[in-house]
Design a protein around this motif. Structure first.
Motif, PDB file in Angstrom:
ATOM      1  N   LEU A 232      22.055  40.154 -25.952  1.00 27.45           N
ATOM      2  CA  LEU A 232      23.166  40.443 -25.055  1.00 27.45           C
ATOM      3  C   LEU A 232      24.506  40.365 -25.789  1.00 27.45           C
ATOM      4  O   LEU A 232      25.395  41.199 -25.586  1.00 27.45           O
ATOM      5  CB  LEU A 232      23.170  39.445 -23.896  1.00 27.45           C
ATOM      6  CG  LEU A 232      22.455  39.833 -22.607  1.00 27.45           C
ATOM      7  CD1 LEU A 232      22.552  38.704 -21.596  1.00 27.45           C
ATOM      8  CD2 LEU A 232      23.034  41.110 -22.025  1.00 27.45           C
ATOM      9  N   THR A 233      24.630  39.353 -26.653  1.00 23.61           N
ATOM     10  CA  THR A 233      25.871  39.185 -27.403  1.00 23.61           C
ATOM     11  C   THR A 233      26.131  40.389 -28.299  1.00 23.61           C
ATOM     12  O   THR A 233      27.259  40.912 -28.355  1.00 23.61           O
ATOM     13  CB  THR A 233      25.811  37.908 -28.262  1.00 23.61           C
ATOM     14  OG1 THR A 233      25.583  36.777 -27.406  1.00 23.61           O
ATOM     15  CG2 THR A 233      27.109  37.699 -29.034  1.00 23.61           C
ATOM     16  N   MET A 234      25.116  40.850 -29.005  1.00 20.11           N
ATOM     17  CA  MET A 234      25.297  41.994 -29.890  1.00 20.11           C
ATOM     18  C   MET A 234      25.573  43.266 -29.100  1.00 20.11           C
ATOM     19  O   MET A 234      26.396  44.096 -29.505  1.00 20.11           O
ATOM     20  CB  MET A 234      24.062  42.163 -30.785  1.00 20.11           C
ATOM     21  CG  MET A 234      23.945  41.056 -31.834  1.00 20.11           C
ATOM     22  SD  MET A 234      22.644  41.343 -33.063  1.00 20.11           S
ATOM     23  CE  MET A 234      21.187  40.926 -32.094  1.00 20.11           C
ATOM     24  N   ALA A 235      24.906  43.437 -27.947  1.00 15.32           N
ATOM     25  CA  ALA A 235      25.165  44.607 -27.116  1.00 15.32           C
ATOM     26  C   ALA A 235      26.614  44.624 -26.639  1.00 15.32           C
ATOM     27  O   ALA A 235      27.299  45.659 -26.687  1.00 15.32           O
ATOM     28  CB  ALA A 235      24.209  44.618 -25.926  1.00 15.32           C
ATOM     29  N   GLY A 236      27.102  43.471 -26.178  1.00 13.92           N
ATOM     30  CA  GLY A 236      28.488  43.386 -25.747  1.00 13.92           C
ATOM     31  C   GLY A 236      29.457  43.648 -26.880  1.00 13.92           C
ATOM     32  O   GLY A 236      30.493  44.312 -26.691  1.00 13.92           O
ATOM     33  N   THR A 237      29.131  43.150 -28.072  1.00 15.90           N
ATOM     34  CA  THR A 237      29.995  43.371 -29.234  1.00 15.90           C
ATOM     35  C   THR A 237      30.085  44.851 -29.574  1.00 15.90           C
ATOM     36  O   THR A 237      31.168  45.361 -29.902  1.00 15.90           O
ATOM     37  CB  THR A 237      29.460  42.578 -30.442  1.00 15.90           C
ATOM     38  OG1 THR A 237      29.437  41.179 -30.119  1.00 15.90           O
ATOM     39  CG2 THR A 237      30.332  42.792 -31.665  1.00 15.90           C
ATOM     40  N   VAL A 238      28.967  45.552 -29.505  1.00 13.67           N
ATOM     41  CA  VAL A 238      28.969  46.990 -29.776  1.00 13.67           C
ATOM     42  C   VAL A 238      29.836  47.726 -28.758  1.00 13.67           C
ATOM     43  O   VAL A 238      30.596  48.651 -29.103  1.00 13.67           O
ATOM     44  CB  VAL A 238      27.526  47.538 -29.761  1.00 13.67           C
ATOM     45  CG1 VAL A 238      27.537  49.067 -29.798  1.00 13.67           C
ATOM     46  CG2 VAL A 238      26.744  46.993 -30.950  1.00 13.67           C
ATOM     47  N   ILE A 239      29.763  47.328 -27.489  1.00 16.17           N
ATOM     48  CA  ILE A 239      30.593  47.958 -26.459  1.00 16.17           C
ATOM     49  C   ILE A 239      32.073  47.711 -26.743  1.00 16.17           C
ATOM     50  O   ILE A 239      32.914  48.615 -26.604  1.00 16.17           O
ATOM     51  CB  ILE A 239      30.213  47.433 -25.062  1.00 16.17           C
ATOM     52  CG1 ILE A 239      28.778  47.840 -24.709  1.00 16.17           C
ATOM     53  CG2 ILE A 239      31.181  47.959 -24.004  1.00 16.17           C
ATOM     54  CD1 ILE A 239      28.248  47.199 -23.442  1.00 16.17           C
ATOM     55  N   VAL A 240      32.404  46.472 -27.163  1.00 16.54           N
ATOM     56  CA  VAL A 240      33.791  46.162 -27.518  1.00 16.54           C
ATOM     57  C   VAL A 240      34.255  47.038 -28.670  1.00 16.54           C
ATOM     58  O   VAL A 240      35.387  47.541 -28.687  1.00 16.54           O
ATOM     59  CB  VAL A 240      33.942  44.672 -27.882  1.00 16.54           C
ATOM     60  CG1 VAL A 240      35.316  44.391 -28.477  1.00 16.54           C
ATOM     61  CG2 VAL A 240      33.714  43.798 -26.656  1.00 16.54           C
ATOM     62  N   TYR A 241      33.386  47.270 -29.643  1.00 20.28           N
ATOM     63  CA  TYR A 241      33.737  48.106 -30.791  1.00 20.28           C
ATOM     64  C   TYR A 241      33.922  49.570 -30.385  1.00 20.28           C
ATOM     65  O   TYR A 241      34.884  50.236 -30.790  1.00 20.28           O
ATOM     66  CB  TYR A 241      32.651  48.002 -31.857  1.00 20.28           C
ATOM     67  CG  TYR A 241      32.755  49.054 -32.938  1.00 20.28           C
ATOM     68  CD1 TYR A 241      33.792  49.038 -33.866  1.00 20.28           C
ATOM     69  CD2 TYR A 241      31.814  50.084 -33.018  1.00 20.28           C
ATOM     70  CE1 TYR A 241      33.896  50.012 -34.843  1.00 20.28           C
ATOM     71  CE2 TYR A 241      31.902  51.058 -33.996  1.00 20.28           C
ATOM     72  CZ  TYR A 241      32.944  51.020 -34.906  1.00 20.28           C
ATOM     73  OH  TYR A 241      33.047  51.985 -35.873  1.00 20.28           O
ATOM     74  N   LEU A 242      33.017  50.078 -29.570  1.00 23.54           N
ATOM     75  CA  LEU A 242      33.065  51.491 -29.191  1.00 23.54           C
ATOM     76  C   LEU A 242      34.155  51.803 -28.172  1.00 23.54           C
ATOM     77  O   LEU A 242      34.631  52.940 -28.100  1.00 23.54           O
ATOM     78  CB  LEU A 242      31.711  51.924 -28.631  1.00 23.54           C
ATOM     79  CG  LEU A 242      30.531  51.914 -29.606  1.00 23.54           C
ATOM     80  CD1 LEU A 242      29.244  52.256 -28.870  1.00 23.54           C
ATOM     81  CD2 LEU A 242      30.770  52.876 -30.759  1.00 23.54           C
TER      82      LEU A 242
ATOM     83  N   PRO B 129      40.777  49.919 -21.950  1.00 22.68           N
ATOM     84  CA  PRO B 129      40.678  48.483 -21.664  1.00 22.68           C
ATOM     85  C   PRO B 129      39.493  48.105 -20.792  1.00 22.68           C
ATOM     86  O   PRO B 129      38.954  47.002 -20.913  1.00 22.68           O
ATOM     87  CB  PRO B 129      42.002  48.164 -20.966  1.00 22.68           C
ATOM     88  CG  PRO B 129      42.501  49.478 -20.455  1.00 22.68           C
ATOM     89  CD  PRO B 129      42.036  50.497 -21.447  1.00 22.68           C
ATOM     90  N   TYR B 130      39.065  49.025 -19.935  1.00 26.69           N
ATOM     91  CA  TYR B 130      37.983  48.681 -19.009  1.00 26.69           C
ATOM     92  C   TYR B 130      36.633  48.624 -19.720  1.00 26.69           C
ATOM     93  O   TYR B 130      35.796  47.758 -19.430  1.00 26.69           O
ATOM     94  CB  TYR B 130      37.969  49.678 -17.853  1.00 26.69           C
ATOM     95  CG  TYR B 130      39.321  49.760 -17.181  1.00 26.69           C
ATOM     96  CD1 TYR B 130      39.787  48.707 -16.406  1.00 26.69           C
ATOM     97  CD2 TYR B 130      40.141  50.874 -17.378  1.00 26.69           C
ATOM     98  CE1 TYR B 130      41.044  48.754 -15.826  1.00 26.69           C
ATOM     99  CE2 TYR B 130      41.401  50.931 -16.784  1.00 26.69           C
ATOM    100  CZ  TYR B 130      41.857  49.868 -16.025  1.00 26.69           C
ATOM    101  OH  TYR B 130      43.103  49.906 -15.459  1.00 26.69           O
ATOM    102  N   THR B 131      36.413  49.523 -20.675  1.00 27.68           N
ATOM    103  CA  THR B 131      35.177  49.475 -21.454  1.00 27.68           C
ATOM    104  C   THR B 131      35.142  48.222 -22.318  1.00 27.68           C
ATOM    105  O   THR B 131      34.111  47.537 -22.405  1.00 27.68           O
ATOM    106  CB  THR B 131      35.057  50.718 -22.348  1.00 27.68           C
ATOM    107  OG1 THR B 131      35.087  51.887 -21.536  1.00 27.68           O
ATOM    108  CG2 THR B 131      33.750  50.694 -23.136  1.00 27.68           C
ATOM    109  N   VAL B 132      36.271  47.913 -22.949  1.00 26.80           N
ATOM    110  CA  VAL B 132      36.336  46.711 -23.782  1.00 26.80           C
ATOM    111  C   VAL B 132      36.122  45.463 -22.928  1.00 26.80           C
ATOM    112  O   VAL B 132      35.411  44.533 -23.335  1.00 26.80           O
ATOM    113  CB  VAL B 132      37.680  46.648 -24.534  1.00 26.80           C
ATOM    114  CG1 VAL B 132      37.822  45.317 -25.271  1.00 26.80           C
ATOM    115  CG2 VAL B 132      37.793  47.807 -25.519  1.00 26.80           C
ATOM    116  N   THR B 133      36.708  45.446 -21.742  1.00 23.66           N
ATOM    117  CA  THR B 133      36.518  44.301 -20.839  1.00 23.66           C
ATOM    118  C   THR B 133      35.050  44.145 -20.463  1.00 23.66           C
ATOM    119  O   THR B 133      34.514  43.022 -20.429  1.00 23.66           O
ATOM    120  CB  THR B 133      37.363  44.478 -19.564  1.00 23.66           C
ATOM    121  OG1 THR B 133      38.742  44.546 -19.923  1.00 23.66           O
ATOM    122  CG2 THR B 133      37.155  43.312 -18.606  1.00 23.66           C
ATOM    123  N   ALA B 134      34.392  45.260 -20.194  1.00 21.54           N
ATOM    124  CA  ALA B 134      32.960  45.202 -19.872  1.00 21.54           C
ATOM    125  C   ALA B 134      32.167  44.641 -21.036  1.00 21.54           C
ATOM    126  O   ALA B 134      31.252  43.815 -20.852  1.00 21.54           O
ATOM    127  CB  ALA B 134      32.453  46.600 -19.508  1.00 21.54           C
ATOM    128  N   GLY B 135      32.511  45.054 -22.261  1.00 24.73           N
ATOM    129  CA  GLY B 135      31.826  44.521 -23.435  1.00 24.73           C
ATOM    130  C   GLY B 135      32.040  43.028 -23.599  1.00 24.73           C
ATOM    131  O   GLY B 135      31.108  42.289 -23.923  1.00 24.73           O
TER     132      GLY B 135
END
Length: 370
Positions: free
Chosen positions: A271-281, A285-291
């Motif tokens: 989960l942590t790595m998935a969220g990190t990838v979302i933050v990177y991609l 702001p809303y996508t980064v917040t979701a990550g």
């Protein structure tokens, strides 16, 4: 009300858990207060935040200091040490809240930072025994939930035209409640057994905590900056950044249901790595917040799981395990955000924010070896 010795011979009593909960609530709230406090006092004194950042570093420094002195300090009695720490934090919080004068604010920050570090030192000793990981998840879950309230309280006071630093007084009654409890002892409190430290398992336990806490503080320190890079104002970024604290609280409060499962670390790291990838991609702001939210739920159980494994190492005394845990947390808090900052200067924050992924891969490899 005194805790009878036979009640804590194998596992901590409910009263011990209650007092630890009070202490952890104060710790979580005050550590989460450092960020808004720094911004507020810098504005009051009209000084750059960089000059005052040392006010927020006392927790990490305190963890390293308590790690060095931990075995000696805990000989005075873990419960007694915890109550003294809460008293010191209450006094320090009052000093920070009531005046922006640097002499008082600095002294208060040192008391709060060192006191919070002592709480982190004493908690695993008081909660060790059968089912330690579950109790630790609950304790740090209380800290995370309290931490969510801190920026909200600061913001509410500032909106009313009052100094936000007054919000630091909120946990003082809870800390005093912990102070007035007497004879709080852990399962092996007062043990004089020393023996040799099992070096291999101890190093493995230390490494696991470093990796988990390092990932957590990458988001704690740099999450809002990553949101600012998407083009939103600092105030909006700060509000969206609260998603990390909320996710941590949720993850740690539901964590006791699965922390003892063999797949817990793998699921949390995934989960942590998935969220990190979302933050990177993320480019908005809303996508980064979701990550950030996804990553926070994954990160949440890692520290208590790793700490629970450390305190369960055979032949490792409660005092030594507490010191090793504090040293690991302090090492992570002082180094990981700085490393991410160096990467930011070299390759940019978006790419630098991939750092949690190798940290999680290393944690998975360490868990497989265990």
């Amino acid at each position: 009300m005194a805790v009878k010795e036979h009640e804590v011979a194998h596992a901590p009593s409910r009263e011990v858990g209650r007092v630890v909960g009070f202490a952890q609530a104060g710790l979580g709230y005050l550590v989460a207060s450092f960020g808004p406090y720094l911004a507020g006092i810098a504005a009051e004194l009209e000084r750059p935040r960089g000059e005052l950042v040392w006010l927020t570093m006392t927790f990490g420094v305190g963890l390293v200091l308590t790690a060095i002195t931990g075995p000696s300090v805990l000989r005075a009695g873990t419960g007694r040490v915890l109550r003294l720490a809460c008293a010191g934090i209450a006094l320090g919080a009052a000093a920070m809240a009531l005046s922006p004068a640097m002499a008082l604010a600095g002294t208060g920050s040192v008391l709060v930072g060192l006191g919070c570090a002592v709480i982190a030192l004493a908690t695993p000793s008081l909660l060790r025994g059968p089912g330690a990981a579950k109790r630790l998840v609950v304790a740090v879950g209380v800290a995370s939930a309290a931490g969510v309230c801190a920026p909200l309280a600061f913001g509410a006071l500032e909106t009313m035209g009052l100094p936000g630093r007054w919000a630091i007084l909120v946990p003082v009654p809870v800390l005093i409640a912990a102070v007035v409890h007497r004879s709080v002892r852990g399962p092996e409190d007062g043990s004089s057994a020393q023996g040799r430290i099992p070096v291999g398992p101890a190093v493995s336990g230390w490494s696991g905590i470093v990796l988990g806490v390092a990932c957590e503080f990458c988001f704690v320190v740099w999450g809002v900056a990553r949101l600012v890079d998407t083009g939103v104002a600092l105030g909006v970024a700060s509000a969206l950044g609260a998603s990390f604290g909320i996710g941590m609280a949720v993850g740690r409060l539901v964590g006791p249901r699965f922390v003892d499962r063999s797949w817990a670390v793998g699921a949390a790291a995934g989960l942590t790595m998935a969220g990190t990838v979302i933050v990177y991609l993320g480019e908005d702001p809303y996508t980064v917040t979701a990550g950030i939210a996804v990553a926070s739920v994954g990160i949440a159980p890692l520290y208590p799981i790793m700490l629970g494994r450390l305190v369960s190492v055979p032949d490792l005394s409660d005092r030594h395990s507490a010191s090793i845990g504090s040293l690991a947390s302090g090492t992570a808090i002082l180094t990981a955000p700085a490393a991410l900052g160096l990467l930011d200067a070299g390759i940019g924050l978006r790419e630098a924010f991939l750092l949690p992924i190798p940290l999680m891969v290393a944690l998975l490899l360490l868990s497989r070896r265990r």
